[in-house]
Scaffold this motif. Structure first.
Motif, PDB file in Angstrom:
ATOM      1  N   PRO A  17      -9.788 170.105  63.659  1.00 58.22           N
ATOM      2  CA  PRO A  17      -8.631 169.599  64.425  1.00 58.22           C
ATOM      3  C   PRO A  17      -7.288 169.820  63.748  1.00 58.22           C
ATOM      4  N   LEU A  18      -7.251 169.881  62.424  1.00 59.59           N
ATOM      5  CA  LEU A  18      -5.984 170.103  61.728  1.00 59.59           C
ATOM      6  C   LEU A  18      -5.566 171.573  61.727  1.00 59.59           C
ATOM      7  N   LEU A  19      -6.497 172.457  62.100  1.00 59.56           N
ATOM      8  CA  LEU A  19      -6.231 173.898  62.042  1.00 59.56           C
ATOM      9  C   LEU A  19      -6.572 174.520  63.396  1.00 59.56           C
ATOM     10  N   PRO A  20      -5.789 174.204  64.430  1.00 57.74           N
ATOM     11  CA  PRO A  20      -6.179 174.572  65.795  1.00 57.74           C
ATOM     12  C   PRO A  20      -6.228 176.076  66.061  1.00 57.74           C
ATOM     13  N   GLU A  21      -5.520 176.872  65.300  1.00 63.52           N
ATOM     14  CA  GLU A  21      -5.498 178.315  65.555  1.00 63.52           C
ATOM     15  C   GLU A  21      -6.327 179.108  64.547  1.00 63.52           C
ATOM     16  N   GLU A  22      -7.019 178.418  63.644  1.00 63.15           N
ATOM     17  CA  GLU A  22      -7.801 179.114  62.630  1.00 63.15           C
ATOM     18  C   GLU A  22      -9.177 179.457  63.193  1.00 63.15           C
ATOM     19  N   VAL A  58     -12.589 171.292  48.576  1.00 64.99           N
ATOM     20  CA  VAL A  58     -11.568 171.793  49.511  1.00 64.99           C
ATOM     21  C   VAL A  58     -11.634 171.044  50.834  1.00 64.99           C
ATOM     22  N   GLN A  59     -12.837 170.799  51.319  1.00 59.18           N
ATOM     23  CA  GLN A  59     -12.968 170.080  52.594  1.00 59.18           C
ATOM     24  C   GLN A  59     -12.586 168.608  52.442  1.00 59.18           C
ATOM     25  N   GLN A  60     -12.822 168.037  51.267  1.00 61.64           N
ATOM     26  CA  GLN A  60     -12.356 166.673  51.021  1.00 61.64           C
ATOM     27  C   GLN A  60     -10.827 166.620  51.011  1.00 61.64           C
ATOM     28  N   MET A  61     -10.207 167.612  50.370  1.00 60.21           N
ATOM     29  CA  MET A  61      -8.741 167.666  50.342  1.00 60.21           C
ATOM     30  C   MET A  61      -8.173 167.819  51.746  1.00 60.21           C
ATOM     31  N   LEU A  62      -8.824 168.652  52.547  1.00 60.03           N
ATOM     32  CA  LEU A  62      -8.365 168.871  53.917  1.00 60.03           C
ATOM     33  C   LEU A  62      -8.460 167.581  54.729  1.00 60.03           C
ATOM     34  N   ALA A  63      -9.501 166.792  54.463  1.00 63.35           N
ATOM     35  CA  ALA A  63      -9.739 165.567  55.232  1.00 63.35           C
ATOM     36  C   ALA A  63      -8.954 164.362  54.718  1.00 63.35           C
ATOM     37  N   ALA A  64      -8.268 164.489  53.581  1.00 60.49           N
ATOM     38  CA  ALA A  64      -7.600 163.340  52.968  1.00 60.49           C
ATOM     39  C   ALA A  64      -6.543 162.739  53.902  1.00 60.49           C
ATOM     40  N   GLU A  65      -6.524 161.416  53.994  1.00 65.17           N
ATOM     41  CA  GLU A  65      -5.542 160.712  54.817  1.00 65.17           C
ATOM     42  C   GLU A  65      -4.223 160.578  54.060  1.00 65.17           C
ATOM     43  N   PRO A  66      -3.083 160.789  54.741  1.00 62.98           N
ATOM     44  CA  PRO A  66      -1.780 160.646  54.063  1.00 62.98           C
ATOM     45  C   PRO A  66      -1.601 159.287  53.396  1.00 62.98           C
ATOM     46  N   SER A  67      -2.125 158.223  54.002  1.00 66.62           N
ATOM     47  CA  SER A  67      -1.962 156.890  53.399  1.00 66.62           C
ATOM     48  C   SER A  67      -2.693 156.817  52.066  1.00 66.62           C
ATOM     49  N   GLY A  68      -3.867 157.437  51.987  1.00 66.75           N
ATOM     50  CA  GLY A  68      -4.601 157.459  50.725  1.00 66.75           C
ATOM     51  C   GLY A  68      -3.902 158.285  49.677  1.00 66.75           C
ATOM     52  N   LEU A  69      -3.306 159.411  50.090  1.00 65.57           N
ATOM     53  CA  LEU A  69      -2.554 160.242  49.148  1.00 65.57           C
ATOM     54  C   LEU A  69      -1.365 159.471  48.579  1.00 65.57           C
ATOM     55  N   ARG A  70      -0.690 158.724  49.451  1.00 69.17           N
ATOM     56  CA  ARG A  70       0.483 157.960  48.971  1.00 69.17           C
ATOM     57  C   ARG A  70       0.063 156.854  48.016  1.00 69.17           C
ATOM     58  N   ALA A  71      -1.047 156.188  48.302  1.00 67.36           N
ATOM     59  CA  ALA A  71      -1.509 155.130  47.401  1.00 67.36           C
ATOM     60  C   ALA A  71      -1.825 155.708  46.025  1.00 67.36           C
ATOM     61  N   ARG A  72      -2.453 156.871  45.986  1.00 69.56           N
ATOM     62  CA  ARG A  72      -2.740 157.505  44.701  1.00 69.56           C
ATOM     63  C   ARG A  72      -1.449 157.886  43.976  1.00 69.56           C
ATOM     64  N   ALA A  73      -0.504 158.474  44.726  1.00 59.60           N
ATOM     65  CA  ALA A  73       0.756 158.882  44.108  1.00 59.60           C
ATOM     66  C   ALA A  73       1.525 157.672  43.573  1.00 59.60           C
ATOM     67  N   ASP A  74       1.524 156.583  44.331  1.00 63.60           N
ATOM     68  CA  ASP A  74       2.222 155.364  43.880  1.00 63.60           C
ATOM     69  C   ASP A  74       1.612 154.852  42.575  1.00 63.60           C
ATOM     70  N   ALA A 127       0.155 167.337  56.050  1.00 62.80           N
ATOM     71  CA  ALA A 127       0.929 166.217  55.509  1.00 62.80           C
ATOM     72  C   ALA A 127       0.542 166.008  54.055  1.00 62.80           C
ATOM     73  N   GLY A 128       1.548 165.886  53.195  1.00 67.25           N
ATOM     74  CA  GLY A 128       1.286 165.718  51.770  1.00 67.25           C
ATOM     75  C   GLY A 128       2.262 164.770  51.118  1.00 67.25           C
ATOM     76  N   VAL A 129       1.907 164.360  49.913  1.00 68.91           N
ATOM     77  CA  VAL A 129       2.736 163.453  49.114  1.00 68.91           C
ATOM     78  C   VAL A 129       2.773 163.994  47.698  1.00 68.91           C
ATOM     79  N   ALA A 130       3.948 163.956  47.078  1.00 64.84           N
ATOM     80  CA  ALA A 130       4.083 164.494  45.725  1.00 64.84           C
ATOM     81  C   ALA A 130       4.786 163.498  44.825  1.00 64.84           C
ATOM     82  N   ILE A 131       4.544 163.640  43.527  1.00 64.70           N
ATOM     83  CA  ILE A 131       5.300 162.924  42.504  1.00 64.70           C
ATOM     84  C   ILE A 131       6.432 163.828  42.060  1.00 64.70           C
ATOM     85  N   SER A 132       7.649 163.317  42.115  1.00 68.80           N
ATOM     86  CA  SER A 132       8.838 164.089  41.764  1.00 68.80           C
ATOM     87  C   SER A 132       9.278 163.739  40.344  1.00 68.80           C
TER      88      SER A 132
END
Length: 443
Positions: free
Chosen positions: A262-267, A337-353, A386-391
């Motif tokens: 679903p995240l890659l509709p044209e792939e 790779v498939q886990q990274m693709l499936a990661a929820e933005p909220s979970g990424l932000r919690a890890r980054a925080d 959608a991604g989250v980074a540490i600056s």
């Protein structure tokens, strides 16, 4: 200036090579790394003692510190680029199940013997079975060493001395100057280009068919995208146009996506492309499938068998460790790779925080920002994730790459960004430790 007395000559205090090599921890390292690497570390330490950088008492510790972790020069790297399948960083990281399978297969194995009868058995049968279970639209499959090898084998078997028909808009160049038309022509095939760069129709393909046609190819354009006044012929339409001609339709789908995502509709994916009527599909094993470097060929049993019996196949087939890793990737838990693709933005932000909190507590200028990620490897170029980074300050980028555990991020708007989507959660502590170490060296 008079010569120093012999008793004051620093060279006389340098520990002898044989004495250092005889130390028990150095002997143990030699068993693991080989004599050449260990002796090189000893020589380097002796040179540092002669230069006055170390004292003789420091020799043993310095030798052990200078030894590499393995006999290979490749180093584990934390991928904080936000590119999930990063070619320069080895593409897909293998799952623990695949790593264990490689270790188990590293010695003597039953890769090509039937243990019940003691006779020669089919090579890679279990890995092929796992692949066919994952892609039920395929009747048969083979595995070669990468997708370019798969395309070369197809072009040689079906197109040598004949014509391969493909759209002009798919005559692409991908990474490192690799050009699809040059690869195809190197096999002795003649290319029959159809359509224009931006538009091609099913009738263009039909008109190109003739007695010399070996196959029709449809090639994933990777990172190349044409916008505006465009037209392409999808696999189902092309399969209909070729019905009854006896000309095989071969689709190179590139990324190794097993099923539509679903995240890659044209792939394009392997299962859907075969279900739409392709006779053969080709893909990589080390991209979105998440396995080892490999080229996958799936489809009609008669065509796959033709490829399997071609002399070139022997030169392109994979080794036992690749077969083991591929099977474990397909049978085992979700690969990274498939886990990274499936990661929820909220979970990424919690890890980054959590990581940023450790850094700011140590006085490092760190904060969390939104930052898009990419599939990479030529896959889904039009669909950022959608991604989250540490600056961090820009000056962190180089020392992080040079650290004991290298971290590869990227620079954007004068800051170093470390994107969490391309990092496994288990690496968060190592990421924080690497940044803290750089911060300590700066303060």
């Amino acid at each position: 200036m008079p010569d120093q007395p012999r008793s004051q000559d620093p060279r006389r205090s340098v520990p002898r090579t044989d004495a250092l090599l005889a130390e028990p921890p150095v002997r143990a390292a030699e068993q693991r790394l080989g004599r050449a690497l260990v002796k090189s570390a000893v020589t380097g330490v002796q040179d540092r003692i002669r230069a006055g950088e170390l004292t003789p008492d420091d020799a043993l510790t310095a030798v052990l510190d200078a030894l590499p972790p393995t006999a290979s020069s490749l180093r584990p790297v934390l991928n904080a680029t936000g590119v999930l399948v990063h070619t320069n960083l080895g593409r897909a990281p293998l799952s623990p199940a695949a790593v264990e399978a490689i270790i188990a297969a590293a010695g003597t194995t039953d890769v090509e013997i039937d243990l019940a009868t003691g006779r020669r058995g089919p090579r890679g049968e279990a890995a092929i079975g796992a692949l066919l279970d994952a892609v039920p639209a395929a009747e048969a499959a083979i595995v070669v060493n990468n997708c370019a090898a798969a395309l070369s084998l197809v072009a040689t078997a079906f197109g040598q001395g004949r014509e391969l028909v493909l759209a002009r808009g798919e005559l692409v160049e991908i990474g490192d100057g690799f050009r699809i038309p040059e690869l195809l022509e190197s096999t002795g095939a003649r290319l029959r280009e159809v359509g224009t760069t931006n538009r091609v129709t099913a009738e263009d393909y039909r008109r190109a068919l003739g007695p010399d046609t070996g196959a029709v190819l449809k090639v994933h354009p990777s990172n190349f995208v044409v916008r505006g006044f465009t037209r392409a012929v999808e696999v189902d339409e092309l399969a209909g146009a070729l019905a009854g001609t006896g000309v095989p339709l071969v689709a190179d789908v590139g990324s190794g996506l097993i099923r539509a995502h679903p995240l890659l509709p044209e792939e394009p994916d392997l299962q859907s492309t075969l279900a739409m009527g392709a006779d053969l599909v080709l893909s990589s094993g080390d991209k979105l499938l998440g396995g080892p470097q490999a080229g996958l060929v799936l489809g009609r049993a008669d065509l796959v068998q033709r490829l399997r019996r071609h002399p070139l196949y022997r030169a392109l087939r994979v080794d036992k460790t690749t077969l083991a890793a591929l099977e474990a990737t397909l049978r085992g838990p979700l690969p990274p790779v498939q886990q990274m693709l499936a990661a929820e933005p909220s979970g990424l932000r919690a890890r980054a925080d959590a990581v940023a909190g450790r850094l700011t507590a140590a006085g490092i200028d760190a904060h969390v920002v939104d930052a898009p990620a990419r599939v990479g490897g030529g896959g889904a170029p039009e669909h950022p994730l959608a991604g989250v980074a540490i600056s961090l300050p820009a000056g962190f980028a180089e020392p992080l790459r040079r650290g004991a555990r290298p971290v590869v991020g990227y620079l954007e708007d004068g800051r170093t960004l470390l994107n969490m989507r391309s990092l496994a959660p288990a690496d968060d502590d190592a990421l924080a430790d690497a940044v803290l170490e750089v911060g300590r060296r700066w303060t």
